[in-house]
Design a protein around this motif. Structure first.
Motif, short mmCIF file in Angstrom:
data_model
loop_
_atom_site.label_atom_id
_atom_site.label_comp_id
_atom_site.label_asym_id
_atom_site.label_seq_id
_atom_site.Cartn_x
_atom_site.Cartn_y
_atom_site.Cartn_z
N ALA A 171 55.87 39.88 48.89
CA ALA A 171 55.35 40.96 48.52
C ALA A 171 54.62 40.73 47.30
N GLN A 172 55.16 40.46 46.26
CA GLN A 172 54.90 40.05 44.88
C GLN A 172 53.61 39.06 45.25
N LYS A 173 53.88 38.03 45.84
CA LYS A 173 52.67 37.10 45.80
C LYS A 173 51.38 37.58 46.67
N VAL A 174 51.41 38.15 47.44
CA VAL A 174 50.60 38.76 48.46
C VAL A 174 49.91 39.80 47.67
N ALA A 175 50.23 40.80 46.93
CA ALA A 175 49.71 41.83 46.30
C ALA A 175 48.76 41.08 45.00
N ASN A 176 49.35 40.01 44.22
CA ASN A 176 48.37 39.35 43.35
C ASN A 176 47.46 38.53 43.89
N GLN A 177 47.72 37.84 45.11
CA GLN A 177 46.70 36.91 45.77
C GLN A 177 45.32 37.97 46.16
N VAL A 178 45.74 39.15 46.66
CA VAL A 178 44.50 39.97 47.03
C VAL A 178 43.55 40.15 46.09
N GLY A 179 43.90 40.45 44.67
CA GLY A 179 43.12 40.84 43.67
C GLY A 179 42.39 39.38 43.28
N GLN A 180 43.03 38.35 43.05
CA GLN A 180 42.47 36.88 42.96
C GLN A 180 41.46 36.72 43.92
N THR A 181 41.74 36.93 45.28
CA THR A 181 40.73 36.54 46.35
C THR A 181 39.39 37.56 46.18
N TYR A 182 39.55 38.96 45.74
CA TYR A 182 38.52 39.85 45.54
C TYR A 182 37.69 39.37 44.26
N LEU A 183 38.42 38.90 43.47
CA LEU A 183 37.80 38.26 42.25
C LEU A 183 36.67 37.02 42.53
N GLN A 184 37.31 36.44 43.37
CA GLN A 184 36.58 35.08 43.80
C GLN A 184 35.55 35.35 44.55
N TYR A 185 35.60 36.34 45.39
CA TYR A 185 34.46 36.90 46.47
C TYR A 185 33.38 37.69 45.66
N GLN A 186 33.56 38.21 44.51
CA GLN A 186 32.72 38.91 43.60
C GLN A 186 31.71 37.60 42.99
#
Length: 716
Positions: A171-186
């Motif tokens: 749960a912790q890993k996925v929540a952080n990865q969503v933010g990182q992936t969104y940053l990469q997408y921008q």
């Protein structure tokens, strides 16, 4: 306060009490069902895995040197629209974005998405919850989206990213990865956006110019190919012609219809001069009228000459010749008129045909013109639309050139990264059990109330008030018999005993003359408690007089069980068959000094025994020795025994089970008794659960020490 208001409130309270009384009556069933459902839910919840939730918080802002820019300004120098804000949220929730995160963390191989929701307490259930084959990327993404929650914080730049999993670390890993992936997408968006807005507008203008030129050429080519000069004027001429032809066709059709009737009449009576002259189209012509008048004058002249001269006289012969010539002219005139009518009819038919053909051609021209007009309007709208788009984009290009190459960059950064959850958030066992308890209690209570309301029985005061087939003599409560003194059953329930005494009082004082001496007790169907009521009523009468209880139900006797007597002891059937004496058949209840005549040996045909004169004689003989005789009979709707016995008694009590007997069964039984003029005194409601009786009786007789036992009456 109105004087009628208080009774109305009392009545409403009584009705509510009767509606809710089934809940108290069936309280143990309700409690057991509610507890059972709560235990089932508690057991099911205990089999579920614990769920953990981790939350990360992002900030979306701008790197402009002025004050912090909110998400509303992410795509515009001034402010972003509501749709643009929602776009960012939906981007985080989108399937494409979820696929990136799933691929990045390789979640298709993770145990989280390869096991079921059940724990290992029941191994077979845990194995059953696992998928039979490895999940596909689509299934994992769908499950991932169900667990992911994007929640923007109102009036801030912050967004919560929450993920729920059975594994707290995942749960912790996925929540952080969503933010990182969104940053990469921008970052990818900014790096891929190399062309300026002006260049994009130039490209769009070039393409729109080609579309505009193409649409104008298509409009001109269509106008030239179809020879269109003035679409509206031509369309108006065709509509006017269509209206005129329609009006002309209607008039011609009407004229043809009128002439057709005349034509058919002429064809039917052709050659019949008399019938043809009846037509108004002929006899109304001036020429025909003139000839008819001449004919009448000559006929009068001929009549006068006939009176003076003979047939061979020259004057008479001259007039006759003139009359014959006139009649030939008249026939020729009629024939000419007939021919004229026929020609007019054929001419009208041809006109209708011609007008119809012209109208069809005009309709085709109108439809063709409509298609031309629609196509022309479509091409014209396309030209106007392209002109408007081209003009708008040209204005935007000028505005962009005036603003320069301004860029608005926005970024994403973590405010709080997700940490490992300290405890599970689900399942909430306490809340689940409480909800299950409340819902199951409400459900079973509603079922019980609806069942009682929908049952067509006499189980409430409201239903008793609408029952008009017979008077209600008493309402007997439901109770359980208590046993003591050698396991003999004694019905010692205070409410039941007092209800029986109330019934006894009704029988003694409700009659206008003398109370009934011979009383029959019957019912609609078996198992309504008539045997118990008959026995208890006999015991109640025996407190003050000499009573005989006769069990006339030879088919299914039950009194011997209540009295703990042998099943095959001699009784009524033996007396009727003259195999035993009276003293051998009558048994005495020593507890209450009551004489009982049981049914005896069951005969092959009980109805034949009860129909004997000897049975009537026995009742009369017993009447000399007893003050009261109570006869228990079989059910009315089952056999005819009760109908036979009802003609020999002074009163008939009709026992009804308050919770089971249908009103239709009661009505049928009472109708059978009334057909033989049976003296039905009324109905006794037995086994009543929902109808309130006088509750003070239980309280009044609770203290056994206050009751003084009087000596029993001696019987002769």
């Amino acid at each position: 306060m109105n004087e009628h208001e208080h009774p109305k409130i009392v009545q409403d309270e009584i009705n509510l009490k009767e509606v809710l009384s089934p809940l108290w009556t069936r309280r143990w069933k309700i409690i057991i069902f509610t507890l059972l459902m709560s235990l089932v839910v508690a057991f099911y919840v205990s089999l579920l895995k614990h769920s953990y939730k981790a939350t990360a918080i992002l900030q979306i802002g701008s790197n402009k040197p002025k004050n912090t820019l909110s998400i509303n300004d992410a795509f515009n120098e001034s402010s972003a629209s509501y749709e643009q804000i929602q776009t960012q949220y939906e981007l985080l929730r989108s399937r494409k974005f979820a696929e990136r995160v799933v691929s990045k963390l390789n979640l298709t191989e993770h145990e989280e998405f390869n096991s079921g929701k059940y724990n290992d307490k029941l191994q077979f259930l845990a194995d059953r919850g696992k998928p039979s084959s490895p999940p596909t990327i689509g299934q994992v993404v769908e499950d991932f989206q169900d667990r992911l929650k994007i929640s923007p914080i109102v009036e801030t730049e912050l967004v919560k990213i929450t993920f729920t999993a059975y594994d707290p670390r995942l749960a912790q890993k996925v929540a952080n990865q969503v933010g990182q992936t969104y940053l990469q997408y921008q970052d990818e968006i900014h790096s891929a956006s190399k062309e300026s807005t002006s260049q994009w507008l130039v490209d769009q203008l070039e393409e729109l110019g080609k579309k505009l030129e193409s649409s104008e050429q298509a409009l001109q080519a269509y106008r030239e190919s179809e020879g269109i000069v003035d679409v509206k004027g031509l369309d108006g001429l065709i509509e006017s012609e269509l209206t005129e032809l329609t009006s002309s066709l209607l008039k011609a059709s009407k004229k043809e219809g009128d002439l057709k009737v005349t034509y058919q009449y002429i064809q039917k009576h052709k050659g019949n001069y008399t019938q043809l002259t009846d037509l108004q189209e002929i006899n109304s012509k001036p020429s025909y009228i003139q000839l008819r008048r001449s004919e009448e004058e000559i006929e009068r002249k001929l009549t006068e000459l006939s009176q003076r001269y003979g047939p061979k006289h020259p004057k008479r012969m001259s007039v006759e010749a003139e009359l014959a010539s006139l009649r030939r002219n008249l026939k020729e005139q009629v024939n000419d008129l007939v021919i004229a009518i026929e020609k007019e009819y054929f001419s009208s038919a041809e006109k209708v045909k011609a007008d119809t053909e012209r109208l069809n051609i005009t309709k085709q021209n109108y439809l063709k013109m409509s298609r031309l007009k629609n196509k022309f309007s479509q091409l014209q709208r396309e030209v106007e639309t392209n002109k408007e788009l081209y003009s708008n984009y040209l204005i935007r290009l000028k505005e962009t050139d005036a603003m320069g190459n301004y860029k608005s960059n926005f970024y994403v950064r973590f405010i709080d990264k997700a940490i490992i959850p300290k405890g599970p958030i689900a399942p909430n066992k306490t809340m689940a059990v409480i909800l299950a308890f409340i819902l199951s209690l409400g459900f079973i209570s509603m079922v019980v109330i609806l069942r009682e309301l929908l049952m067509d029985t006499l189980n409430s005061r409201r239903k008793l008030e609408s029952f008009n087939e017979a008077p209600i003599l008493a309402v007997l409560p439901k109770f359980r018999p208590k046993t003591h003194d050698g396991d003999k059953k004694y019905y010692t329930d205070n409410r039941f005993v007092e209800a029986i005494r109330t019934l006894r009082t009704s029988l003694l004082f409700n009659h206008e003359k003398k109370p009934p001496k011979v009383i029959a007790v019957t019912s609609s169907v078996p198992n309504e408690g008539k045997s118990t009521v008959a026995l208890e009523l006999a015991r109640s009468f025996s407190e003050m007089e000499k009573v005989l209880l006769i069990e006339a139900d030879m088919r299914h006797p039950t009194i011997y069980k209540n009295m703990d007597l042998p099943a095959h002891r001699p009784g009524l059937s033996n007396l009727l068959a003259k195999t035993h004496q009276i003293n051998e058949c009558i048994v005495r209840d020593k507890n209450v000094k009551l004489d009982i005549l049981t049914s005896g040996i069951t005969p092959a045909n009980p109805l034949a025994f009860l129909s004997m004169k000897r049975f009537n004689m026995l009742i009369k003989v017993f009447g000399n020795f007893y003050d009261r005789i109570i006869i228990e009979t079989p059910p009315v709707n089952a056999v005819s025994d009760a109908v036979i016995i009802s003609r020999l008694v002074d009163s008939v009590l009709y026992i009804v089970h308050g919770g089971k007997t249908k009103r239709e069964q009661i009505t049928t039984g009472l109708r059978l008794l009334r057909q033989v003029n049976a003296p039905v005194d009324g109905v006794v409601i037995n086994h009543s659960e929902n109808i309130d009786t006088d509750k003070y009786q239980n309280k009044y007789y609770t203290n056994k020490a206050n009751i003084i036992k009087l000596p029993m009456r001696k019987q002769g």
